[in-house]
Write an enzyme that holds these catalytic residues in place. Structure first.
Site, short mmCIF file in Angstrom:
data_model
loop_
_atom_site.label_atom_id
_atom_site.label_comp_id
_atom_site.label_asym_id
_atom_site.label_seq_id
_atom_site.Cartn_x
_atom_site.Cartn_y
_atom_site.Cartn_z
N ASP A 168 40.77 39.56 28.00
CA ASP A 168 41.69 39.12 26.95
C ASP A 168 42.60 37.99 27.46
OD1 ASP A 168 42.79 39.14 24.42
OD2 ASP A 168 44.15 40.81 24.82
N LYS A 203 28.15 46.09 31.55
CA LYS A 203 26.76 46.23 32.01
C LYS A 203 26.64 46.91 33.36
CE LYS A 203 24.87 42.46 29.31
NZ LYS A 203 23.73 43.21 28.75
N ARG A 250 41.78 27.81 11.71
CA ARG A 250 42.67 28.51 12.65
C ARG A 250 41.92 29.49 13.54
NH1 ARG A 250 45.84 31.60 8.91
NH2 ARG A 250 46.90 32.45 10.71
N LYS A 251 40.62 29.54 13.40
CA LYS A 251 39.84 30.52 14.18
C LYS A 251 39.20 29.88 15.42
CE LYS A 251 37.52 31.73 10.46
NZ LYS A 251 36.64 32.42 9.49
N ASN A 277 30.51 44.06 26.28
CA ASN A 277 29.40 44.88 26.77
C ASN A 277 29.60 45.07 28.27
OD1 ASN A 277 27.89 45.23 24.37
ND2 ASN A 277 27.28 43.08 24.53
#
Ligand SMILES: CCCCCCCC(=O)SCCNC(=O)CCNC(=O)[C@H](O)C(C)(C)COP(=O)(O)OP(=O)(O)OC[C@H]1O[C@@H](n2cnc3c(N)ncnc32)[C@H](O)[C@@H]1OP(=O)(O)O
Length: 240
Positions: free
Chosen positions: A161, A185, A206-207, A183
């Site tokens: 993050d 692994k 805005r994404k 994921n």
């Protein structure tokens, strides 16, 4: 592994006194992105080597610092008490803007910088602006254990993050995580160093869509892969 962590812990505590005096002041800050500049010159920069850094982490750090010499890469400074973002970017976003600077948050510090050196998150992020990608060098300390001898998945998610946040904020300014998919692994050995390669895949209004992979230092082991969606904050909106 656990024995080496315990030994590591002992030496970390022994280093504590010296560490307090370690000069990692913002004099060393590079003129990184505006968002990553420290608001006040006195803030210490935590994205620099300290005695808890392993040989692997120091070696990789030196390699990336070399890459910074021609300007293609830059090291992003990191402060403990000041948010990565300038707090004015978030003012409209809080119910009570005074909380941002006021006593209510005087104890606040960046989650990933809240541990003693070497016990939690040791990391540094490098940015390649032209390629819209970042590389995060991360050593997860003994307080981040999940199953014995391995990093907690939440600690990995946290670093992903942070790495994503940095990558997205460089292009998007004040952003927040809207979605994170990971994921897992392979389990990451505690106290080892991993490399998080993140990149901005797409910017759509805005994404900001980002993706990353988490690999061992020799690149041979793929520990995790993730995608994320960050939203550029709308200054006209508040969080409530
Ligand atoms: C160096 C330090 C780095 C640290 C990095 C750490 C980052 C964090 O941990 S942030 C904390 C965790 N995140 C949060 O708490 C965020 C909580 N969520 C929110 O506040 C809001 O939902 C927020 C800001 C993400 C978006 O709200 P808002 O600005 O109103 O956006 P909104 O108008 O609803 O959506 C904008 C667009 O994004 C899309 N979108 C929003 N959320 C999502 C989602 N979860 N999934 C898919 N799309 C979404 C919408 O559909 C919309 O798309 P379009 O423009 O195509 O219609």
């Amino acid at each position: 592994m656990l024995r080496s962590c315990t030994a590591g812990l002992r030496s970390l505590w022994a280093l504590r006194g010296r560490r307090e005096g370690a000069a990692r002041l913002s004099a060393d800050l590079q003129p990184a992105r505006r968002l990553f500049s420290t608001e006040k010159a006195v803030h210490k920069d935590w994205a620099l080597p300290n005695p808890s850094w392993s040989k692997d982490l120091k070696l990789l750090f030196d390699q990336f610092m070399k890459k910074c010499e021609d300007g293609s890469w830059e090291r992003l400074p990191s402060c403990k008490h000041t948010c990565t973002y300038k707090s004015e970017d978030f003012k409209t976003y809080f119910l009570d803007p005074q909380l941002v600077e006021g006593e209510g948050l005087s104890q606040a510090q960046l989650f990933t910088r809240g541990f003693e050196d070497g016990l939690g998150f040791e990391y540094v992020i490098f940015n390649n602006n032209d390629e819209k990608r970042t590389v995060c060098l991360f050593q997860g300390g003994p307080y981040l254990q999940g199953i014995p001898g391995f990093l907690h998945g939440g600690a990995i998610a946290t670093m992903i993050d942070v790495a994503f946040g940095s990558c997205a904020a460089i292009s998007g300014g004040a952003v927040m995580t809207a979605n994170l998919n990971i994921n897992f692994k392979r389990p990451v050995p505690l106290c080892s160093v991993v490399v998080i390669h993140s990149q901005l895949d797409k910017l759509e209004g805005r994404k900001l869509f980002v993706s990353c992979n988490v690999r061992s230092v020799d690149e041979k082991t793929l520990y995790s892969e993730a995608t994320g969606l960050f939203i550029k904050l709308d200054p006209k909106k508040s969080s409530t």
